[in-house]
Design a protein around this motif. Structure first.
Motif, PDB file in Angstrom:
ATOM      1  N   LEU A 169      -8.182   3.778  -1.411  1.00 21.29           N
ATOM      2  CA  LEU A 169      -8.209   3.104  -2.713  1.00 21.29           C
ATOM      3  C   LEU A 169      -7.819   1.638  -2.655  1.00 21.29           C
ATOM      4  N   LEU A 196      -4.059   3.732  -7.524  1.00 20.61           N
ATOM      5  CA  LEU A 196      -3.337   4.407  -6.449  1.00 20.61           C
ATOM      6  C   LEU A 196      -2.015   4.969  -6.968  1.00 20.61           C
ATOM      7  N   SER A 223       2.204   4.074  -3.042  1.00 24.83           N
ATOM      8  CA  SER A 223       1.821   5.477  -2.910  1.00 24.83           C
ATOM      9  C   SER A 223       3.048   6.389  -2.837  1.00 24.83           C
ATOM     10  N   ARG A 273       0.822  -1.206   0.000  1.00 25.24           N
ATOM     11  CA  ARG A 273       0.000   0.000   0.000  1.00 25.24           C
ATOM     12  C   ARG A 273       0.861   1.263   0.000  1.00 25.24           C
ATOM     13  N   ALA A 300      -4.201   6.447  -0.217  1.00 26.83           N
ATOM     14  CA  ALA A 300      -3.668   5.126   0.086  1.00 26.83           C
ATOM     15  C   ALA A 300      -4.578   4.342   1.026  1.00 26.83           C
TER      16      ALA A 300
END
Length: 227
Positions: A226, A175, A134, A130, A223
């Protein structure tokens, strides 16, 4: 951030740079010329919504836009063609060149084994994936001033393997795309920031200082939402 930097309390010496001597009564907006930059986009939207079988693509819509400009400006065809190809050259030099370089960079990282090692690390935790998806494109876009290059490099190298570490490729790609655009907006090297700074008659770094924090907060929210 504007309140933090006390932009609402500028002194006379700070405002001196904004004093532009011009006769605004003589300036008249030409509606036909004003809409010229968005003609290709309008054509694409109309064709995709109401005429999906027309087959109109980006190249065709751009050429129609060029023809439209030629008709409303009544330019010499020789000058128009020179300006057209000059614009194409600048676009390839400043945008396409970065995207190609980003693609080569991604292939190089894959060949030396860095991408496979990174993907193996992502498989250990979705949280790593994640925040990597990002902050990776975000920081790359800040450093290069190009969101497209950062997005292309990450989506080409990592996003296709998203399913292997338990993530949706579409969500991860989205993202990455959002993060890259946030990074570009926060970069003092981005063309949009340089243009705005020129209009405001300030340094691009002054603009970046005021939008950087908001872009970083937006990145964290994206983050969390999404993926």
């Amino acid at each position: 951030m504007c309140f933090y930097f006390k932009d609402q309390k500028l002194e006379a010496k700070d405002l001196a740079g904004f004093q532009i001597e011009e006769n605004r009564a003589e300036f008249k907006v030409n509606p036909l010329k004003a809409i010229a930059p968005v003609i290709p986009m309008i054509l694409l939207i109309i064709s995709s919504v109401w005429f999906p079988k027309s087959g109109l693509d980006v190249v065709a819509s751009m050429i129609i836009g060029v023809v439209y400009i030629a008709l409303i400006c009544l330019k010499n065809p020789n000058e128009l063609v020179k300006a057209f190809f000059k614009g194409m050259g600048q676009g390839y030099g400043s945008v396409i060149g970065l995207i190609v370089a980003a693609g080569v960079f991604a292939v190089g990282m894959k060949e030396i084994g860095l991408i496979p090692a990174f993907i193996d690390m992502l498989k250990q935790s979705n949280e790593i994936a994640r925040w990597g998806a990002s902050f990776g494109p975000f920081l790359l876009a800040v450093l290069t001033g190009s969101g497209e290059a950062a997005i292309w490099a990450f989506n080409q190298a990592v996003t296709p393997s998203a399913a292997s570490f338990g993530m949706n490729p579409e969500a991860l790609g989205l993202l990455c795309a959002v993060a890259g655009q946030f990074g570009r907006t926060a970069s003092p090297l981005a063309g949009c920031i340089i243009i705005v700074a020129g209009i405001a008659k300030v340094s691009p770094f002054e603009i970046s200082k005021r939008v950087g924090l908001s872009m970083l907060i937006s990145l964290i929210v994206a983050a969390l939402v999404l993926v």
